[in-house]
Design a protein around this motif. Structure first.
Motif, PDB file in Angstrom:
ATOM      1  N   VAL A 132      16.648  10.074   3.867  1.00 20.30           N
ATOM      2  CA  VAL A 132      15.900   8.820   3.875  1.00 20.30           C
ATOM      3  C   VAL A 132      16.867   7.716   3.459  1.00 20.30           C
ATOM      4  N   LYS A 133      16.920   6.663   4.281  1.00 27.53           N
ATOM      5  CA  LYS A 133      17.794   5.530   3.964  1.00 27.53           C
ATOM      6  C   LYS A 133      16.959   4.258   3.879  1.00 27.53           C
ATOM      7  N   GLU A 134      17.521   3.271   3.235  1.00 23.02           N
ATOM      8  CA  GLU A 134      16.871   1.966   3.202  1.00 23.02           C
ATOM      9  C   GLU A 134      16.842   1.420   4.620  1.00 23.02           C
ATOM     10  N   GLY A 135      15.694   0.874   5.010  1.00 23.97           N
ATOM     11  CA  GLY A 135      15.549   0.330   6.352  1.00 23.97           C
ATOM     12  C   GLY A 135      14.878   1.292   7.322  1.00 23.97           C
ATOM     13  N   ASP A 136      14.695   2.559   6.924  1.00 22.93           N
ATOM     14  CA  ASP A 136      13.973   3.506   7.781  1.00 22.93           C
ATOM     15  C   ASP A 136      12.491   3.132   7.838  1.00 22.93           C
ATOM     16  N   THR A 137      11.846   3.503   8.903  1.00 26.68           N
ATOM     17  CA  THR A 137      10.411   3.247   9.041  1.00 26.68           C
ATOM     18  C   THR A 137       9.634   4.185   8.128  1.00 26.68           C
ATOM     19  N   PHE A 138       8.636   3.636   7.452  1.00 27.90           N
ATOM     20  CA  PHE A 138       7.805   4.429   6.554  1.00 27.90           C
ATOM     21  C   PHE A 138       6.899   5.345   7.363  1.00 27.90           C
ATOM     22  N   ASP A 139       6.865   6.633   7.000  1.00 28.52           N
ATOM     23  CA  ASP A 139       6.000   7.620   7.637  1.00 28.52           C
ATOM     24  C   ASP A 139       5.183   8.295   6.540  1.00 28.52           C
ATOM     25  N   ILE A 160      11.270   1.117   4.549  1.00 31.81           N
ATOM     26  CA  ILE A 160      11.644   1.591   3.216  1.00 31.81           C
ATOM     27  C   ILE A 160      12.692   0.650   2.635  1.00 31.81           C
ATOM     28  N   ILE A 161      12.426   0.173   1.421  1.00 27.43           N
ATOM     29  CA  ILE A 161      13.365  -0.734   0.758  1.00 27.43           C
ATOM     30  C   ILE A 161      14.236   0.016  -0.230  1.00 27.43           C
ATOM     31  N   ASP A 162      13.643   0.998  -0.936  1.00 29.22           N
ATOM     32  CA  ASP A 162      14.407   1.748  -1.937  1.00 29.22           C
ATOM     33  C   ASP A 162      13.885   3.183  -1.998  1.00 29.22           C
ATOM     34  N   VAL A 163      14.801   4.117  -2.295  1.00 24.96           N
ATOM     35  CA  VAL A 163      14.433   5.521  -2.475  1.00 24.96           C
ATOM     36  C   VAL A 163      14.525   5.825  -3.966  1.00 24.96           C
ATOM     37  N   VAL A 164      13.374   6.142  -4.585  1.00 27.59           N
ATOM     38  CA  VAL A 164      13.312   6.388  -6.019  1.00 27.59           C
ATOM     39  C   VAL A 164      13.654   7.837  -6.327  1.00 27.59           C
ATOM     40  N   GLU A 165      13.141   8.769  -5.509  1.00 28.03           N
ATOM     41  CA  GLU A 165      13.379  10.196  -5.718  1.00 28.03           C
ATOM     42  C   GLU A 165      13.575  10.864  -4.360  1.00 28.03           C
TER      43      GLU A 165
END
Length: 184
Positions: A132-139, A160-165
């Motif tokens: 998962v990267k920043e900028g990917d479409t949320f699913d 997606i703006i940020d990946v927390v976990e």
């Protein structure tokens, strides 16, 4: 011929017919009984064959289903252990970030080697990280949105703006969804 002789002839004829007909009737009755009994046995045999085929098909389906369940169980047998080791992987990542800031490069290399060995061992057991990267479409099927914030750019709206976990899969099953922040 007189009326009397005609009547006697008729009576004699009817007696002959009665003596012949009962035999024919008995034969026809016996034949009909045999045919109906034979038909009944054929129907009963057909019912038993149908029961047998249905039972056989049901058993084959049972074998396939249990075999599939057993294979699925073997694939995910270590799922509970894998899930309990995921926080350890997170701790390794945090430790590596902090050690990268320090001047002790030898300690960083040692911890990094242990981390790589640990990850490779889990990877060989079927654990995969969900990329998962920043900028990917949320699913919603894959990602777990923990919060929504105003998007800094219109392009990041619904992305997606940020990946927390980080998220992980074991085989084809997601065992931990990646926790992300979504742009609103």
């Amino acid at each position: 011929m007189s009326k009397k002789s005609k009547v006697e002839d008729m009576e004699g004829f009817s007696e002959e017919a009665q003596t012949v007909n009962p035999e024919l009737n008995d034969e026809n009755m016996n034949g009909a009984e045999e045919i109906s009994e034979e038909e009944g046995l054929r129907e009963e045999l057909a019912k038993e064959k149908d029961k047998f085929l249905r039972l056989f098909a049901e058993f084959e389906n049972f074998k396939k289903r249990t075999s599939k369940e057993r294979m699925e169980l073997f694939k995910t047998a270590g799922q509970e252990v894998m899930v309990s080791l995921l926080p350890v992987m997170d701790d390794f990542d945090r430790a590596l970030k902090e050690l990268a800031k320090s001047d002790d490069k030898e300690m960083f290399k040692g911890v990094e080697l242990i981390n790589n060995k640990f990850r490779e061992t889990l990877k060989n057991k079927g654990l995969e990280q969900i990329e998962v990267k920043e900028g990917d479409t949320f699913d919603a099927e894959v990602h777990d949105a923990i919060t929504q914030i105003p998007a800094p750019d219109k392009k990041l709206k619904g992305k997606i703006i940020d990946v927390v976990e980080k998220g992980f899969k074991l085989g084809d099953r997601i065992i931990r969804h990646p926790k992300v922040v979504v742009g609103n």
